[in-house]
Design a protein around this motif. Structure first.
Motif, mmCIF file in Angstrom:
data_model
loop_
_atom_site.group_PDB
_atom_site.id
_atom_site.type_symbol
_atom_site.label_atom_id
_atom_site.label_comp_id
_atom_site.label_asym_id
_atom_site.label_seq_id
_atom_site.Cartn_x
_atom_site.Cartn_y
_atom_site.Cartn_z
ATOM 1 N N LEU A 121 1.160 -1.074 -0.102
ATOM 2 C CA LEU A 121 0.403 -0.093 0.026
ATOM 3 C C LEU A 121 0.474 1.307 -0.004
ATOM 4 N N TYR A 122 1.648 1.062 -0.159
ATOM 5 C CA TYR A 122 2.803 2.412 0.194
ATOM 6 C C TYR A 122 4.630 2.278 -0.842
ATOM 7 N N THR A 123 4.041 1.646 -1.846
ATOM 8 C CA THR A 123 4.759 1.354 -2.689
ATOM 9 C C THR A 123 4.515 2.212 -3.678
ATOM 10 N N GLY A 124 6.230 2.962 -3.886
ATOM 11 C CA GLY A 124 7.200 4.118 -3.353
ATOM 12 C C GLY A 124 6.746 5.645 -2.447
ATOM 13 N N ILE A 125 6.969 4.743 -1.411
ATOM 14 C CA ILE A 125 6.819 6.313 -0.420
ATOM 15 C C ILE A 125 8.334 6.685 -0.762
ATOM 16 N N LEU A 126 9.280 6.066 -1.125
ATOM 17 C CA LEU A 126 10.782 7.350 -1.284
ATOM 18 C C LEU A 126 10.050 8.233 -2.013
ATOM 19 N N ALA A 127 10.658 7.713 -3.372
ATOM 20 C CA ALA A 127 9.653 8.871 -3.842
ATOM 21 C C ALA A 127 8.416 10.134 -3.756
ATOM 22 N N ASN A 128 7.708 9.564 -3.153
ATOM 23 C CA ASN A 128 6.695 9.859 -2.563
ATOM 24 C C ASN A 128 7.096 11.591 -1.323
ATOM 25 N N LEU A 129 8.146 11.084 -0.696
ATOM 26 C CA LEU A 129 8.132 11.785 0.333
ATOM 27 C C LEU A 129 9.394 12.992 -0.128
ATOM 28 N N LEU A 130 9.854 13.226 -1.307
ATOM 29 C CA LEU A 130 10.253 13.723 -2.069
ATOM 30 C C LEU A 130 9.604 15.036 -2.437
ATOM 31 N N LEU A 131 8.317 13.397 -2.852
ATOM 32 C CA LEU A 131 7.324 15.591 -3.471
ATOM 33 C C LEU A 131 6.257 15.848 -3.199
ATOM 34 N N CYS A 132 6.461 15.727 -1.658
ATOM 35 C CA CYS A 132 5.763 16.802 -0.408
ATOM 36 C C CYS A 132 6.319 17.624 -0.642
ATOM 37 N N LEU A 133 7.494 17.943 -1.742
ATOM 38 C CA LEU A 133 8.189 19.279 -1.178
ATOM 39 C C LEU A 133 6.969 20.139 -2.770
ATOM 40 N N ASN A 134 6.736 19.428 -3.241
ATOM 41 C CA ASN A 134 5.447 19.984 -4.325
ATOM 42 C C ASN A 134 4.747 20.383 -3.319
ATOM 43 N N PRO A 135 3.818 19.981 -2.673
ATOM 44 C CA PRO A 135 2.570 21.249 -1.992
ATOM 45 C C PRO A 135 3.661 22.290 -1.065
#
Length: 231
Positions: A158-172
Motif C-alpha cells: 500500500l506504500y509502494t514508491g513511498i521514498l519518491a513520494n516523500l521527495l514529492l512532498c516538497l511539491n505542495p
C-alpha cells in the motif's frame, strides 16, 4: 490575515477540497493519458508510441468510460489530500505563530513539508490503488485492490514508491510557500489584489513542477511496477 487553527483554516481546507474535486472532474482524462505515458506500456506490455497512441488504444478498449476509469477513487484521494493538508498546515502554522509571531519563507516550506508528509501516510494507499486502476493493472473498487495488494505484498504494497513520494512532498510545500510569499509581499501591498490573486494561484505550481517532474514520473512507474507479481 494569517491563517490559524480556527475557522479560517477550516474554510481554506474546505475550499481546497472543493477546488480539488472540480479540477479532478475536468482534468481526469488528461491524468489518465499522462499516467499511461509515464508507465510506458499498456496492460499487455505493448509500448506506447505517444499521446495519440494512448488515446487511440484507450478509446478502442474502453470507450469514453476508459478516460474516467477510477475517478471515484481519485476524487476521494484529492479531496482528502487537499482538506487534510490545509487543515494540518493551519494547526502547525498556528502553533508556530504563537511562539514566533511571524512566518518566513523557510518556516513556510518546513511546515508545508511536514503537513504533506503527515498527509502522505493517510492518502498514499488510496493513490496506489487509483494508479493501478488508471493503468488497468487492477480491477474492482478500492477495498478489493487494497486486499489484493496486502495479500500479495503485505502492508508495504500500500506504500509502494513511498521514498519518491516523500521527495514529492516538497511539491505542495513549494506551491504553498510561493503563493503565500507572493501574496504577502506583492499582492497585499498593491491595489491590484483582485487581479494578482488568481494569477498567483495559477502560477504557483510552476516552480515545484519544474523541479520535481522526474520524481513524479518515477513514482508512477514504481506504483504499478509491482504488476510483475501478478503475471
Amino acid at each position: 490575515a494569517e491563517m490559524g487553527v480556527g475557522s479560517d483554516g477550516m474554510t481554506q481546507a474546505v475550499a481546497a477540497g472543493a477546488a480539488a474535486a472540480a479540477t479532478t472532474l475536468v482534468l481526469y482524462p488528461l491524468d489518465i493519458v499522462k499516467t499511461r505515458l509515464n508507465t510506458g506500456v499498456d496492460e499487455d506490455g505493448i509500448p506506447y508510441k505517444g499521446v495519440l497512441d494512448v488515446v487511440a488504444r484507450q478509446w478502442e478498449r474502453k470507450g469514453l468510460h476508459g478516460f474516467y476509469r477510477g475517478i471515484r477513487v481519485k476524487l476521494v484521494q484529492d479531496i482528502v489530500r487537499s482538506v487534510s493538508f490545509f487543515y494540518v498546515f493551519a494547526i502547525l502554522k498556528g502553533m508556530y505563530l504563537k511562539k514566533r509571531g511571524g512566518i518566513g519563507v523557510g518556516a513556510n516550506l518546513i511546515l508545508g513539508y511536514l503537513s504533506a508528509t503527515i498527509n502522505l501516510f493517510f492518502t498514499m494507499p488510496i493513490e496506489v490503488c487509483n494508479t493501478r486502476q488508471m493503468t488497468g493493472f487492477s480491477e474492482g473498487g478500492i477495498v478489493t485492490i487494497m486486499m489484493e495488494l496486502v495479500k500479495s505484498q503485505g502492508l508495504a504494497g500500500l506504500y509502494t514508491g513511498i521514498l519518491a513520494n516523500l521527495l514529492l512532498c516538497l511539491n505542495p510545500a513549494i506551491k504553498h510557500a510561493v503563493f503565500d510569499q507572493v501574496a504577502r509581499d506583492c499582492v497585499c501591498t498593491s491595489g491590484w489584489q483582485h487581479l494578482w490573486a488568481p494569477l498567483c494561484t495559477s502560477l504557483r505550481p510552476v516552480p515545484a513542477a519544474s523541479v520535481l517532474r522526474p520524481s513524479h514520473c518515477r513514482r508512477r512507474v514504481i506504483m504499478i511496477d509491482s504488476r510483475v507479481d501478478k503475471d
